[in-house]
Every structure is written in C-alpha cells, then in structure tokens.
Design an enzyme around this catalytic site. Structure first.
Site, PDB file in Angstrom:
ATOM      1  N   GLY A 216       0.909  -1.022   0.111  1.00  0.00           N
ATOM      2  CA  GLY A 216       0.001  -0.080  -0.056  1.00  0.00           C
ATOM      3  C   GLY A 216       0.853   1.144  -0.100  1.00  0.00           C
ATOM      4  N   TYR A 217       1.834   1.053   0.825  1.00  0.00           N
ATOM      5  CA  TYR A 217       2.631   2.384   0.929  1.00  0.00           C
ATOM      6  C   TYR A 217       3.486   2.516  -0.471  1.00  0.00           C
ATOM      7  CZ  TYR A 217       6.353   5.576   2.760  1.00  0.00           C
ATOM      8  OH  TYR A 217       7.163   6.630   3.218  1.00  0.00           O
TER       9      TYR A 217
END
Length: 255
Positions: free
Chosen positions: A159-160
């Site tokens: 996600g990051y």
C-alpha cells in the site's frame, strides 16, 4: 537565521507555509527549515498539540498556527482544505503519512485502504483546495513528500509503495496543469531517514546492515538533511523547477 548576501532568492520572509505532519520526524525538520528561512507556519497533524514544534518556530521569530486533523478521515480533510483556502498560504508541504507492514499475500485490505487514503487521496483533496487561491493569484509552491518507493517496490509495504508511486505521478500531473499559472509542484523523495516509520527497520540488525551497506553516505539520514531541498522548492530559487521528484537519499538510488 539571516541569509547570506546573494541568497535572497531563498528568503521566505513574508510567506506562509502549511506543513502537514509537522509534529515530528520529516515534517518537524521541514517546518524548522522553512521557519528559519523566514516563513510563518501553519502546522497540521493529528497530534500537533503534543509537539513542541510551535515553540521552536516562535523561537526563530516566526508565527505559528496549529491545526489538528486526522488524514484518514475524508470529511476532516475537506473541512481542513476549506479552512486553509480561506487563509491563502503561499506554500503547501504535503508530508503527512503512514505506513503499514505486512506481506502482500496476507496484507489486510483495511490497511491498504487506510494507507492509500492518508498518503495519496487526502493529499490530492487537500492540494485541490489549497491550490485554488494560489492559482487565482498566480503564485504558489506545492511540495509533496515522495519516497524511495516512488522508484522501487519495497518489501512488505504494498500500500505504501502504491501510494508513494502515485505521489510521484500526481506531482507531474499537477505540474503539467499548473506551472503555466505560477504554481510550482514538486516532490522530495527522502531516503532511509531515522524516523518512527523506519524504527522497525533500524531495530532489525540484518535489515539495518543491508540498508547501510547500500547507502554511499554510510549512515541513516536525519530530518534536517531535507532542509535544503525543502527551502529550495519553497522559494523563488526554484521558480523554473516543475514536476521534479528530488531524491535526498545519501546516494541510495545512484548505487
């Protein structure tokens, strides 16, 4: 702090800068740097009341306004955007962020959603609101905090990585639309900086050693290592810089 003769293009006297995530880490360091260059500061963070950054800014002779906001709450960010647009700042530093670590195979979707909301969607919503008066007056500086993972894939942080890759693209997309209207949009891509986000990596002897072995500078970065890039991108010295993602990484990407 006074600027040496010949560096007046870096002087931020009379400017107002919004810094999100100002209470600690990279945001704290950028806030200090912009205040030292002469900018008044609006510091935004969920935990801004617990930070001493306001005292630090005032000691440098600049004004400081604190605003608390949760960047995972879309409604709060829309309200924040409207509030900041009324204040009409000259500089917006989109630094607020979070990270969640879990292997992609089992990475919970709720963590994915939260990271994308905080690190990408809220950044766009806030910028959209705050840039409107900048575009109306024909001047403004927008600075995003990107990442080495704007260029690379990382491990256990899907996600990051997706969000920070999105930030690099968003920087270029907004720059394409707004450079001709006097608003510069750029990003800083910090390397491995000693902050809360990298605490787990620094505590892992194997990962820490592997990371340090690749950094030509031979050390973890500090928040104040970003000061020069931040002041440059916030000032008139960068008026012909648009759509750039500037690594401050001790040479990591060049290895």
């Amino acid at each position: 702090m006074s600027l040496p003769s010949g560096l007046s293009a870096f002087d931020l006297t009379g400017r107002t800068a919004v810094v999100t995530g100002a209470s600690r880490g990279i945001g704290y360091g950028i806030t200090q740097a912009l205040a030292a260059a002469g900018a008044d500061i609006i510091g935004v963070s969920a935990n801004i009341a617990a930070s001493d950054i306001g005292d630090v800014v005032r000691l440098s002779g600049q004004e400081f306004t604190a605003i608390a906001a949760d960047f995972s709450d879309r409604e709060q960010i829309l309200e924040l955007g409207a509030q900041l647009a009324e204040l009409g700042p000259d500089i917006l530093v989109n630094n607020a962020g979070t990270i969640e670590r879990a292997p992609a195979r089992v990475h919970p979707l709720e963590l994915w959603d939260r990271v994308l909301e905080v690190n990408l969607s809220s950044q766009f919503a806030l910028t959209q609101a705050v840039a409107a008066p900048m575009l109306d007056k024909g001047y403004g500086k927008v600075i995003f905090t990107a990442s080495l993972l704007s260029f690379q894939g990382g491990i256990n942080v899907p996600g990051y990585t997706a969000a920070k890759s999105g930030i690099a693209g968003l920087t270029k997309a907004l720059a394409n639309e707004w450079a001709s209207q006097g608003v510069n949009v750029n990003a800083i891509a910090p390397g491995y900086i000693a902050t809360d986000n990298t605490r787990a990596l620094r505590a892992d002897p194997d990962r820490s050693t592997a990371i340090l072995d690749r950094i030509p500078a031979g050390r973890w970065g500090r928040a104040d290592d970003l000061a020069g890039a931040a002041v440059f991108l916030a000032s008139a010295a960068s008026d012909y810089v648009s759509g750039a993602v500037i690594p401050v990484d001790g040479g990591w990407l060049g290895r």
